[in-house]
Design a protein around this motif. Sequence first.
Motif, PDB file in Angstrom:
ATOM      1  N   THR A 118      14.042  50.387 -87.216  1.00  0.00           N
ATOM      2  CA  THR A 118      14.022  51.218 -85.868  1.00  0.00           C
ATOM      3  C   THR A 118      13.958  51.519 -85.607  1.00  0.00           C
ATOM      4  O   THR A 118      14.495  52.977 -85.237  1.00  0.00           O
ATOM      5  CB  THR A 118      12.163  51.342 -86.644  1.00  0.00           C
ATOM      6  N   ARG A 119      14.818  50.605 -83.434  1.00  0.00           N
ATOM      7  CA  ARG A 119      15.282  50.968 -82.834  1.00  0.00           C
ATOM      8  C   ARG A 119      16.665  50.733 -82.785  1.00  0.00           C
ATOM      9  O   ARG A 119      17.099  49.912 -83.423  1.00  0.00           O
ATOM     10  CB  ARG A 119      14.584  50.013 -81.809  1.00  0.00           C
ATOM     11  N   PHE A 120      16.690  51.757 -81.985  1.00  0.00           N
ATOM     12  CA  PHE A 120      18.644  52.063 -81.245  1.00  0.00           C
ATOM     13  C   PHE A 120      18.793  50.479 -81.360  1.00  0.00           C
ATOM     14  O   PHE A 120      20.700  50.339 -82.079  1.00  0.00           O
ATOM     15  CB  PHE A 120      18.458  52.891 -79.837  1.00  0.00           C
ATOM     16  N   ASP A 121      18.547  49.217 -80.365  1.00  0.00           N
ATOM     17  CA  ASP A 121      19.483  48.300 -80.341  1.00  0.00           C
ATOM     18  C   ASP A 121      19.265  47.451 -81.729  1.00  0.00           C
ATOM     19  O   ASP A 121      20.613  46.666 -81.401  1.00  0.00           O
ATOM     20  CB  ASP A 121      18.779  47.362 -79.089  1.00  0.00           C
ATOM     21  N   GLU A 122      18.293  47.627 -82.711  1.00  0.00           N
ATOM     22  CA  GLU A 122      18.670  46.756 -83.750  1.00  0.00           C
ATOM     23  C   GLU A 122      19.493  47.604 -84.320  1.00  0.00           C
ATOM     24  O   GLU A 122      20.063  46.275 -85.097  1.00  0.00           O
ATOM     25  CB  GLU A 122      17.103  47.009 -84.546  1.00  0.00           C
ATOM     26  N   PHE A 123      19.438  48.646 -84.479  1.00  0.00           N
ATOM     27  CA  PHE A 123      20.722  49.453 -85.466  1.00  0.00           C
ATOM     28  C   PHE A 123      22.240  49.080 -85.099  1.00  0.00           C
ATOM     29  O   PHE A 123      22.935  48.791 -86.046  1.00  0.00           O
ATOM     30  CB  PHE A 123      20.423  50.571 -85.404  1.00  0.00           C
ATOM     31  N   GLN A 124      21.702  48.991 -84.015  1.00  0.00           N
ATOM     32  CA  GLN A 124      23.007  49.034 -82.943  1.00  0.00           C
ATOM     33  C   GLN A 124      23.569  47.434 -83.160  1.00  0.00           C
ATOM     34  O   GLN A 124      24.781  46.994 -83.486  1.00  0.00           O
ATOM     35  CB  GLN A 124      23.436  48.764 -81.490  1.00  0.00           C
ATOM     36  N   ARG A 125      22.990  45.972 -83.352  1.00  0.00           N
ATOM     37  CA  ARG A 125      22.859  44.893 -83.498  1.00  0.00           C
ATOM     38  C   ARG A 125      23.296  44.901 -85.022  1.00  0.00           C
ATOM     39  O   ARG A 125      24.489  44.323 -85.211  1.00  0.00           O
ATOM     40  CB  ARG A 125      22.016  44.166 -83.481  1.00  0.00           C
ATOM     41  N   GLY A 126      22.634  45.593 -86.033  1.00  0.00           N
ATOM     42  CA  GLY A 126      23.037  45.849 -87.322  1.00  0.00           C
ATOM     43  C   GLY A 126      24.686  46.314 -87.496  1.00  0.00           C
ATOM     44  O   GLY A 126      25.212  45.853 -88.651  1.00  0.00           O
ATOM     45  N   ILE A 127      24.671  47.050 -87.079  1.00  0.00           N
ATOM     46  CA  ILE A 127      26.175  48.060 -87.539  1.00  0.00           C
ATOM     47  C   ILE A 127      27.288  47.553 -86.499  1.00  0.00           C
ATOM     48  O   ILE A 127      28.134  47.779 -87.200  1.00  0.00           O
ATOM     49  CB  ILE A 127      25.580  49.199 -87.908  1.00  0.00           C
ATOM     50  N   GLY A 128      26.927  47.720 -85.443  1.00  0.00           N
ATOM     51  CA  GLY A 128      28.053  47.648 -84.473  1.00  0.00           C
ATOM     52  C   GLY A 128      28.939  48.406 -83.814  1.00  0.00           C
ATOM     53  O   GLY A 128      30.700  48.709 -84.558  1.00  0.00           O
ATOM     54  N   LEU A 129      28.287  49.711 -83.785  1.00  0.00           N
ATOM     55  CA  LEU A 129      28.898  50.745 -83.913  1.00  0.00           C
ATOM     56  C   LEU A 129      28.715  51.458 -81.878  1.00  0.00           C
ATOM     57  O   LEU A 129      27.861  50.756 -81.164  1.00  0.00           O
ATOM     58  CB  LEU A 129      27.770  52.060 -84.787  1.00  0.00           C
ATOM     59  N   ALA A 130      29.199  51.752 -81.780  1.00  0.00           N
ATOM     60  CA  ALA A 130      29.722  52.329 -79.855  1.00  0.00           C
ATOM     61  C   ALA A 130      28.099  53.126 -79.686  1.00  0.00           C
ATOM     62  O   ALA A 130      28.107  53.896 -80.733  1.00  0.00           O
ATOM     63  CB  ALA A 130      30.593  53.067 -79.750  1.00  0.00           C
ATOM     64  N   THR A 131      27.394  52.614 -79.085  1.00  0.00           N
ATOM     65  CA  THR A 131      26.201  53.845 -78.626  1.00  0.00           C
ATOM     66  C   THR A 131      26.343  55.369 -78.374  1.00  0.00           C
ATOM     67  O   THR A 131      25.476  55.810 -79.398  1.00  0.00           O
ATOM     68  CB  THR A 131      26.016  53.239 -77.049  1.00  0.00           C
ATOM     69  N   ASN A 132      27.215  55.517 -78.633  1.00  0.00           N
ATOM     70  CA  ASN A 132      27.645  57.487 -78.734  1.00  0.00           C
ATOM     71  C   ASN A 132      28.092  57.686 -79.883  1.00  0.00           C
ATOM     72  O   ASN A 132      26.916  58.232 -80.479  1.00  0.00           O
ATOM     73  CB  ASN A 132      28.945  57.682 -77.288  1.00  0.00           C
ATOM     74  N   MET A 133      28.697  56.819 -80.703  1.00  0.00           N
ATOM     75  CA  MET A 133      28.593  57.137 -82.403  1.00  0.00           C
ATOM     76  C   MET A 133      27.480  56.832 -83.052  1.00  0.00           C
ATOM     77  O   MET A 133      27.109  57.405 -84.218  1.00  0.00           O
ATOM     78  CB  MET A 133      29.928  56.566 -82.667  1.00  0.00           C
TER      79      MET A 133
END
Lengths: 157, 157
Positions: free
Chosen positions: A37-52
């Motif tokens: 559910t959390r932004f940083d967890e999505f980012q870890r899972g997907i490896g996408l740049a923050t703004n994207m």
Amino acid sequence: MRRTRLADAPCPIARSLDEVGEWWSLLILRDAMRGVTRFDEFQRGIGLATNMLSRRLQALVEAGLLERLPYQDRPPRHGYHLTDKGRDFLPVLVAMAGWGRRWLLPDGAFELIDRETGRAVDPVLVDRNTGEPIRPDRLRAAMAFPSQDATAKDAME
Amino acid sequence: MRRTRLADAPCPIARSLDEVGEWWSLLILRDAMRGVTRFDEFQRGIGLATNMLSRRLQALVEAGLLERLPYQDRPPRHGYHLTDKGRDFLPVLVAMAGWGRRWLLPDGAFELIDRETGRAVDPVLVDRNTGEPIRPDRLRAAMAFPSQDATAKDAME
């Protein structure tokens, strides 16, 4: 231009593509399905740049597949949760995982496991009315309203 | 960069996205499912520029979802036909059509009809082993090999 065209199409596949937006969105939904559910967890899972990632999450909120709910007051923090509409999209991902498992990964490299029974699950699409496996090659699309779309023309033959 | 990352992912959804390529490819597969084989028919159904359609068809041939077969000698003409791998992707499209019908179109605007029985089909994903509907929220992914991917980490907990 693409958005306009697909959003107007009477074909539910074209509309779905338009609604969901991009490949990345499917990976976001995949992770949401795993309970992320959390932004940083999505980012870890997907490896996408923050703004994207931020843009894709916002688009999924606007399309009504995710909702943004506070989980902390100071400082204010929000998590992204599947709505009913988002949860109902998950069979598409499960079907995709099944195909990828069969055709793209070595045998036994990947299984979908039911958390409650601990057993491997083998997804197959059946007709809710008859319980019979669906034969996609026997299907045709029937549309209730006329259109320029070839699928619609096909249905009106 | 996207291609490399997704193609290396142990997640079959990420790999499938990489293999299939683009939204447009799903519309090509949709039309192939309806029996379309000729370039001009795909173009009519999808409305994509010639060079882009040509590139997408070629990518699907390279990925092994379509095969190019001659249907005329003089002048030489080829059609695009689903392979077993391509046909096996169709449940993904059927699941997507079901979602689009439920959430994006007016009630009754679209039905999937079984050509042989003439009846409407309501696709639902069940476990081949038990016949029970799949509850995507109860699934976890199990991977046989370690990786950086969050899905893999999740499975190794």
